[in-house]
Every structure is written in structure tokens, then in C-alpha cells.
Motif scaffolding. Structure first.
Motif: not given
Length: 306
Positions: A263-275
């Protein structure tokens, strides 16, 4: 449910750190990456002193013992911050977070992969690494071959404009390589060093790097630190440290580590969403397809907790 809440907190803070680091990395400021190191170093240094004051065992020799890993981590972060000046966060974050795949490759080559990962599971690890590699290479191909006119059109609503550049891809790739080397060195050093002591050593080394950067940027180059421009950097540094805190305690629940790690390792998905939301970054479907491959591979690697 505590592990799940902590996992979500880690995702929120680490993806937030990506966002604020991007906001603090202005393309027109050639010293922005050094200033980012200063911000992170100050926050981490303060955190290290707090840990030591509250009883964490530590000696100066720990800094020397952990220096190989610290040097790799810090250098990778410097390159990562520099890269944010030249490329969309939506592309940079998934590439940087692919370092786990390289760690898996190093473990396979050196025979240090967890002995419990055998048979079909071993092939799944190899498959996960392959997905990440295909995705990262695919991102490079898509980014370098994209038509200039199409690039211009999709960037019309973005807060930042970027030209086609190999440097833009090389910097996050260099981050990925060095971070993987740091993680591998980490796994070797921690056989003889307590994790809390190692964390203090790393944070104090980062503080030393911040002091060196301050001397170079402010004293030697006479560049000024403006509060409005530096505020996002310190927000990013605080989010990075808070995310690390949540991450450690989420993984401390060993009964659920097989769930919290991916779950934590996929935090870049949230980074893409925020960007996409805050930076107005818009990529092509080819970019997102390659990012999806990277994320799937990262999550699979997280499942095996490599």
C-alpha cells in the motif's frame, strides 16, 4: 486497523512531500536543489537531536559506520531534487520509486534475496522487476519520441512548461540507481548497527550536508533565501519526516506487513494525482499506461517486502 491508518498517513505525507518539493524546485532557481537539501537537513537534524535526547542509543562512530548508505541516499535525493526542475512530477515520481526493482536485481545477483522467496514466488518477483523495467524504459521512449506540438498542447494548462530533454530523464534514473545502491548498502550495514542509531546517523549526516549547502549557496554564491520561495521546501521536508515516522510504525505491525508494504510503496500514485490536481500536469495515455506498469510492479515488490 491502526496499521491501515498509518499506511494511509505515510502515503499522504510522502506524496505531499513530492508535491511541496516540486513547488519548491523552481526552474528559474539554479540553486533550488541545494536549498532543498538545506531544508531537509534542518528538519532531519532537529528530529535526530530529539531522538537522541529521548534516549535513542547513538555514538559518533555510527555516522562513520552508516556513511556508505547515507552518502548514496543523500546524493540520490540531491539528483532527484535537481530533476524536478526539468520534468513533470507525474513522470519523475514513478521513476524514482522504481529503485525497489533494482534492489531486487542486486539481491538476485548476489544471492541475498530472502530465502523464503522460492519457486513460483521467485518468478513473480522477477516478473514484478520486469514490469517496472518495461514501464521505466517505456516512459523514457514515450517522453523522448513525443511530438513537440502534442507536448505543447498537453502542457497548455500546466503551471510549468518543459522542453524535451535527456537530462530530465537521466536525473530521476540516477536517483533510482543511487537509492537502490543505498538500500542495498543499508541491508548490509544494519547487520551490525541498530536501526534507530542508523536513522540518527543518516539524519545528522543530512544536517552536515545542509550546512555545506548553506555555506556554498548563501556565503560563497551570495544567493538570498526568500521566505515565500523557501516555505514549500520546509513543508516538503516536514512531510518527508512525518511520512517516514508513519512508515516505520506501520511496518512495525508484523502481522500486517504484507498488506501495509505494498500500500505504502504505491504512494507515487497519489503524487501523480496531486500533480494533476494542483500542478495541472496532464500526460498522454501512453505516459499513464507506462506509469501503470511501474506502479503494478512496485506494488508486487512491496508484497514481497523487498
Amino acid at each position: 486497523m491502526t496499521w491501515f491508518i498509518l499506511s494511509l498517513i505515510a502515503i499522504l505525507f510522502w506524496s505531499g512531500s513530492d508535491l511541496f518539493s516540486k513547488l519548491g524546485s523552481r526552474p528559474d532557481d539554479k540553486y533550488s536543489h541545494w536549498k532543498m537539501v538545506m531544508a531537509v537537513g534542518v528538519v532531519m537534524g532537529a528530529h535526530a537531536f530529539f531522538l537522541i535526547a529521548t534516549g535513542t542509543p547513538f555514538s559518533i562512530s555510527d555516522i562513520v559506520t552508516y556513511l556508505p548508505a547515507s552518502a548514496m541516499y543523500i546524493l540520490s535525493m540531491i539528483l532527484g531534487y535537481a530533476g524536478l526542475r526539468y520534468i513533470e512530477l507525474s513522470i519523475s515520481s514513478p521513476i524514482c520509486n522504481s529503485s525497489g526493482a533494482l534492489v531486487a536485481v542486486l539481491c538476485l545477483i548476489t544471492g541475498t534475496l530472502d530465502e523464503s522467496i522460492t519457486g513460483a514466488m521467485r518468478w513473480m518477483v522477477i516478473g514484478a522487476v520486469a514490469l517496472v523495467c518495461i514501464g521505466v524504459v517505456g516512459l523514457g521512449v514515450v517522453e523522448s519520441t513525443e511530438d513537440d506540438e502534442l507536448r505543447r498542447k498537453r502542457q497548455e494548462g500546466s503551471n510549468y512548461k518543459y522542453a524535451k530533454s535527456w537530462l530530465a530523464l537521466c536525473l530521476p534514473l540516477a536517483y533510482c540507481l543511487l537509492d537502490a545502491a543505498g538500500t542495498f548498502a543499508d541491508s548490509l550495514v544494519l547487520r551490525t548497527l541498530d536501526e534507530d542509531s542508523a536513522n540518527c546517523a543518516y539524519e545528522l549526516t543530512f544536517l552536515a550536508a545542509a550546512v555545506i549547502c548553506f555555506i556554498y549557496v548563501v556565503i560563497i554564491k551570495k544567493d538570498k533565501l526568500v521566505f515565500k520561495a523557501e516555505a514549500p521546501k520546509y513543508a516538503g521536508a516536514l512531510f518527508e519526516t512525518a511520512g517516514q515516522f508513519a512508515y516505520i510504525y506501520a511496518l512495525a505491525d508484523e502481522a500486517h506487513v504484507a498488506l501495509s508494504a505494498p500500500i505504502i510503496s504505491a504512494y507515487c500514485v497519489a503524487s501523480v494525482l496531486w500533480s494533476r490536481i494542483f500542478l495541472k500536469e496532464k500526460l498522454s495515455w501512453k505516459h499513464y499506461a507506462m506509469i501503470a506498469l511501474v506502479v503494478i510492479g512496485i506494488v508486487m515488490i512491496g508484497v514481497f517486502d523487498i
